[in-house]
Design an enzyme around this catalytic site. Structure first.
Site, PDB file in Angstrom:
ATOM      1  N   TYR A  34      17.527  29.610   6.341  1.00 57.93           N
ATOM      2  CA  TYR A  34      16.408  30.302   6.990  1.00 57.93           C
ATOM      3  C   TYR A  34      16.578  30.295   8.508  1.00 57.93           C
ATOM      4  O   TYR A  34      16.938  29.273   9.097  1.00 57.93           O
ATOM      5  CB  TYR A  34      15.090  29.595   6.684  1.00 57.93           C
ATOM      6  CG  TYR A  34      14.522  29.844   5.306  1.00 57.93           C
ATOM      7  CD1 TYR A  34      14.281  31.131   4.842  1.00 57.93           C
ATOM      8  CD2 TYR A  34      14.192  28.771   4.504  1.00 57.93           C
ATOM      9  CE1 TYR A  34      13.730  31.335   3.584  1.00 57.93           C
ATOM     10  CE2 TYR A  34      13.634  28.966   3.248  1.00 57.93           C
ATOM     11  CZ  TYR A  34      13.405  30.253   2.793  1.00 57.93           C
ATOM     12  OH  TYR A  34      12.849  30.457   1.558  1.00 57.93           O
ATOM     13  N   LYS A  44       0.839  -1.202   0.000  1.00 55.12           N
ATOM     14  CA  LYS A  44       0.000   0.000   0.000  1.00 55.12           C
ATOM     15  C   LYS A  44       0.877   1.256   0.000  1.00 55.12           C
ATOM     16  O   LYS A  44       2.095   1.159   0.224  1.00 55.12           O
ATOM     17  CB  LYS A  44      -0.904  -0.023   1.236  1.00 55.12           C
ATOM     18  CG  LYS A  44      -0.133  -0.111   2.547  1.00 55.12           C
ATOM     19  CD  LYS A  44      -0.997  -0.607   3.686  1.00 55.12           C
ATOM     20  CE  LYS A  44      -0.196  -0.605   4.982  1.00 55.12           C
ATOM     21  NZ  LYS A  44      -0.945  -1.193   6.092  1.00 55.12           N
TER      22      LYS A  44
HETATM   23  C1  LIG Z   1      -0.078  -2.026   6.750  1.00 54.79           C
HETATM   24  C2  LIG Z   1      -0.615  -3.329   7.205  1.00 54.79           C
HETATM   25  C3  LIG Z   1       0.244  -4.440   7.332  1.00 54.79           C
HETATM   26  C4  LIG Z   1       1.743  -4.328   7.231  1.00 54.79           C
HETATM   27  O1  LIG Z   1       2.215  -3.763   8.437  1.00 54.79           O
HETATM   28  P1  LIG Z   1       3.752  -3.540   8.744  1.00 54.79           P
HETATM   29  O2  LIG Z   1       3.768  -3.029  10.138  1.00 54.79           O
HETATM   30  O3  LIG Z   1       4.237  -2.526   7.770  1.00 54.79           O
HETATM   31  O4  LIG Z   1       4.429  -4.857   8.586  1.00 54.79           O
HETATM   32  C5  LIG Z   1      -0.332  -5.661   7.619  1.00 54.79           C
HETATM   33  N1  LIG Z   1      -1.670  -5.781   7.800  1.00 54.79           N
HETATM   34  C6  LIG Z   1      -2.517  -4.731   7.710  1.00 54.79           C
HETATM   35  C7  LIG Z   1      -3.968  -4.939   7.934  1.00 54.79           C
HETATM   36  C8  LIG Z   1      -2.019  -3.468   7.435  1.00 54.79           C
HETATM   37  O5  LIG Z   1      -2.856  -2.433   7.381  1.00 54.79           O
END
Ligand SMILES: *Cc1c(COP(=O)(O)O)cnc(C)c1O
Length: 349
Positions: free
Chosen positions: A246, A38
């Site tokens: 800055y 994702k």
């Molecule tokens: C993002 C997510 C993962 C992966 O989590 P990590 O901590 O990056 O390993 C797994 N399961 C769900 C439901 C998630 O939303």
């Protein structure tokens, strides 16, 4: 027409990515090992990440949104993409037209999906209080007649092995898994894989660990995947007693040579790395001096013995060690990766 050259390069080491996935696949034992890709593959480019992991044998990919599933484009038939936010009313037409499967998260989503007869996953909430059916809803008969592939839950504290919520969630999910027939059950994210075999069930869903973040699930350390370098826009010699950037937050105490590079907070290089980040030339650490601004940062290259190599390439390597950069910036490793902007040339090797 000449394409403009990139301001900054994000180098993705796909061999390291694959090596990390294999670490998680091995640590997952008999469970299938998927991959969370994702947020554009945690900022590194979802399609390229998917290609590398699929070639290595990964068959389960997780995205948050339908547009992320669509953006992946075609994948081999034996690769399954699951959409973690499920399918709301506005998404149903897209979901029904897609090869990806929803991870249904509410009773309304389940009720709306069931008549389609199509395959789906379901998320049950065992204590994070984020997305998912309550255990009572999941046991109410609501799931009867659903073409359920994988039943999921998600851990709240997997990165803290001693946290009592881990065991409470594992036990709650085990009870559900015993009572709800699904082809598979899945609980563990990256941290969860390291909690032990009791957390693996039939599939694991690592994310951050594949990209080199967080602790390894065993003795094999994770490899760094993302590297940053930025174009030197100007070299500048500054006399002692001058201020930099800055807010004039840094005052030189010696004749100082700066490399002013095309990397800033708009690229996801955090402003909190002002006077804290560094570039690396060989073994020489070149501290960030003054504020990181939107499109620029300045690094002290006074102590670089051989500037020739740097200037010839025109790019300066920026230290992006995830754990150290997270500590220095106050951002999590997740934020650092997913914050990398759209202005990089993403280079896969
Ligand atoms: C993002 C997510 C993962 C992966 O989590 P990590 O901590 O990056 O390993 C797994 N399961 C769900 C439901 C998630 O939303």
């Amino acid at each position: 027409m000449h394409a403009p050259p990139p301001n900054a390069r994000l180098t993705v080491d796909t061999a390291a990515l694959v090596a990390n996935w294999r670490v998680f696949a091995r640590a997952s034992g008999a469970a299938d090992c998927g991959a969370a890709i994702k947020a554009d593959g945690y900022g590194l480019g979802a399609r390229a990440v998917a290609d590398a992991l699929v070639a290595a044998g990964c068959r389960e990919l997780f995205v948050a949104h339908w547009h992320e599933a669509a953006a992946l484009g075609p994948l081999p038939d034996n690769v399954r993409v699951a959409v973690l936010h499920g399918a709301g009313p506005a998404e149903m037409p897209m979901a029904l037209a897609s090869r990806a499967v929803p991870v249904l998260v509410t009773a309304a989503q389940v009720a709306a999906w069931k008549p389609s007869g199509r395959c789906c996953d379901v998320m049950v909430d065992t204590g994070i209080n984020r997305l998912g059916l309550s255990p009572a809803q999941a046991l109410s008969g609501l799931l009867d007649g659903l073409a359920l592939d994988t039943l999921h839950s998600h851990l709240a504290c997997a990165e803290s092995p001693g946290h009592p919520l881990n065991e409470a969630q594992r036990r709650a999910f085990s009870d559900l898994a015993a009572r709800i027939p699904a082809r598979r059950h899945a609980l563990a994210n990256s941290g969860g894989v390291g909690l032990g075999a009791g957390y693996h069930f039939g599939m694991t869903r690592p994310g951050i660990g594949l990209y080199g973040g967080g602790p390894a699930p065993g003795d094999t350390p994770l490899a760094a995947v993302a590297g940053l370098s930025a174009r030197i826009v100007q070299l500048r010699d500054v006399a002692p007693g001058q201020t930099i950037g800055y807010g004039a937050t840094f005052t030189t105490t010696r004749p100082t040579r700066l490399a002013v590079v095309a990397l800033g907070y708009a690229d996801g290089y955090p402003r909190s790395l002002s006077n804290r980040g560094a570039a690396l030339v060989g073994a020489t650490r070149c501290p960030a001096l003054g504020r990181v601004s939107m499109d620029l940062a300045a690094f002290d290259i006074t102590d670089v013995a051989d500037l020739g190599a740097v200037v010839e390439d025109g790019f300066l390597d920026v230290d992006f060690d995830l754990a150290a950069t997270a500590a220095a910036s106050g951002r999590t490793e997740y934020e650092l990766l997913t914050g990398l902007g759209a202005r990089y040339a993403r280079i896969y090797r």
